[in-house]
Design a protein around this motif. Sequence first.
Motif, short mmCIF file in Angstrom:
data_model
loop_
_atom_site.label_atom_id
_atom_site.label_comp_id
_atom_site.label_asym_id
_atom_site.label_seq_id
_atom_site.Cartn_x
_atom_site.Cartn_y
_atom_site.Cartn_z
N LYS A 57 -6.49 -29.51 91.22
CA LYS A 57 -7.31 -28.43 90.65
C LYS A 57 -8.79 -28.79 90.75
O LYS A 57 -9.36 -28.76 91.84
CB LYS A 57 -6.87 -28.12 89.22
N SER A 58 -9.43 -29.17 89.65
CA SER A 58 -10.87 -29.47 89.68
C SER A 58 -11.14 -30.98 89.76
O SER A 58 -12.20 -31.44 89.36
CB SER A 58 -11.55 -28.90 88.44
N SER A 59 -10.19 -31.73 90.29
CA SER A 59 -10.37 -33.17 90.47
C SER A 59 -9.98 -33.57 91.89
O SER A 59 -9.23 -32.87 92.56
CB SER A 59 -9.50 -33.97 89.48
N VAL A 60 -10.49 -34.72 92.30
CA VAL A 60 -10.09 -35.30 93.57
C VAL A 60 -9.82 -36.78 93.34
O VAL A 60 -10.43 -37.40 92.45
CB VAL A 60 -11.16 -35.09 94.66
N ILE A 61 -8.89 -37.34 94.10
CA ILE A 61 -8.44 -38.73 93.91
C ILE A 61 -8.89 -39.56 95.10
O ILE A 61 -8.67 -39.17 96.25
CB ILE A 61 -6.90 -38.79 93.78
N ILE A 62 -9.49 -40.72 94.83
CA ILE A 62 -9.94 -41.60 95.91
C ILE A 62 -9.52 -43.04 95.63
O ILE A 62 -9.16 -43.40 94.51
CB ILE A 62 -11.46 -41.52 96.15
N GLY A 63 -9.62 -43.87 96.65
CA GLY A 63 -9.36 -45.31 96.50
C GLY A 63 -7.92 -45.59 96.09
O GLY A 63 -6.99 -44.91 96.51
N ASN A 64 -7.74 -46.64 95.27
CA ASN A 64 -6.39 -47.04 94.86
C ASN A 64 -5.71 -45.98 94.00
O ASN A 64 -4.50 -46.05 93.80
CB ASN A 64 -6.44 -48.36 94.09
N SER A 65 -6.45 -45.02 93.49
CA SER A 65 -5.82 -43.90 92.79
C SER A 65 -5.05 -43.03 93.78
O SER A 65 -4.07 -42.39 93.41
CB SER A 65 -6.88 -43.05 92.08
N ALA A 66 -5.49 -43.02 95.03
CA ALA A 66 -4.85 -42.18 96.05
C ALA A 66 -3.83 -42.94 96.88
O ALA A 66 -2.82 -42.39 97.28
CB ALA A 66 -5.92 -41.59 96.98
N GLN A 67 -4.13 -44.22 97.15
CA GLN A 67 -3.21 -45.02 97.97
C GLN A 67 -3.35 -46.49 97.61
O GLN A 67 -4.45 -46.97 97.34
CB GLN A 67 -3.47 -44.82 99.46
#
Length: 361
Positions: free
Chosen positions: A255-265
């Motif tokens: 929604k109104s967030s995006v995931i990067i770094g170790n949060s994503a992979q």
Amino acid sequence: LAMALELSKQNKSVTIIDLGLNKKNDGRILALSYASTNIFKKLNAWPLENNTTSIHTVRISHKGLGVTEIEHSKLKLPTLGYTVKYSDLCLSLETEVSQQPNIELIIGNVTNVINLDNYSVIYFNDCQGNEKLITADFVIMAEGGKLLSKIQKEIDYNYEQQAIILRIKVKEKHNNIAHEYFGGSGPLVLLPYKDEYVVVWSLKNELANRYLTNPLEMIEKLNLEYTNRLGGATLLAEPVSFPLKLAKVKSRKLKSSVIIGNSAQTVHPVSAQGLNLGIRDVLTLSKCLETSEHISDNIILNYDRLREKDVKSVINFTHFLATQLERDSKLFKHLRGLGLITLSNLPIMQNYIARSLIFGI
């Protein structure tokens, strides 16, 4: 911190919420590619050169015949990368962040993020333990994945291994050479840092727990498997460990967030690619956001699409190294050696793989 500095350069208003940036007691040593270090240098957040160590060569070998080397000169690069103390890098980033008028830093422990269609609500406890909340048009989740442990995963694999981190001294000078070794007890990486080596040894849980309670036995085994060829190793500090998993979220957009770094992979540490992937996340996301003041769904979906190929290639590569190169049959031992010999005689392929790991796909 790097993401905040990138957005600050775009004159965006940024708030960082972090539990605490004082990492003096954190002894971790990071391995960063040449491309990643250039990003920190452009952000004016790279530590002084005497606090970093250059990696000029990566020597890859196994339990058997066959060795290949990746050298910076053959790639026409001044270095393959650097090792740097985590606390030193954090301090450099924090110092630069503190000088940016459009970045606010809140010391707090985020307990929950509620993602709504048009904005997000962030709940956190401040330094005094008081519960607080703020709202934001857009949230970037870069906290390692703890708050997102229940999010739907495309990949969720437990290696049933631990990475043991050691600081050792060997009799021979490291000469800016990093080592990767396969076919022993588990994937072994030696990273030069100042006048010592940082060892990342990926071991099955049972063996890792045994070695953690008996460091002398661990050093004897390390010498027997590899470091005797470097003159023998001496342990400099108490070893630490962390469990190894492979994970990748199904979508980086919430929604109104995006995931990067170790949060994503999260990837296996066999080729030290985790943080480098995260830094490439930062670079790609900042480029996607720089052309627009309003952060639309299309921008984030485009970012998600742009990161897929690079992330999947690193996942496939590190997973192959962590699982297939450790097979102990005689046939696979010969195939592994043949692969290393072939790679050393095919510089075009070797350079392509090396550049892909340094700069991404």
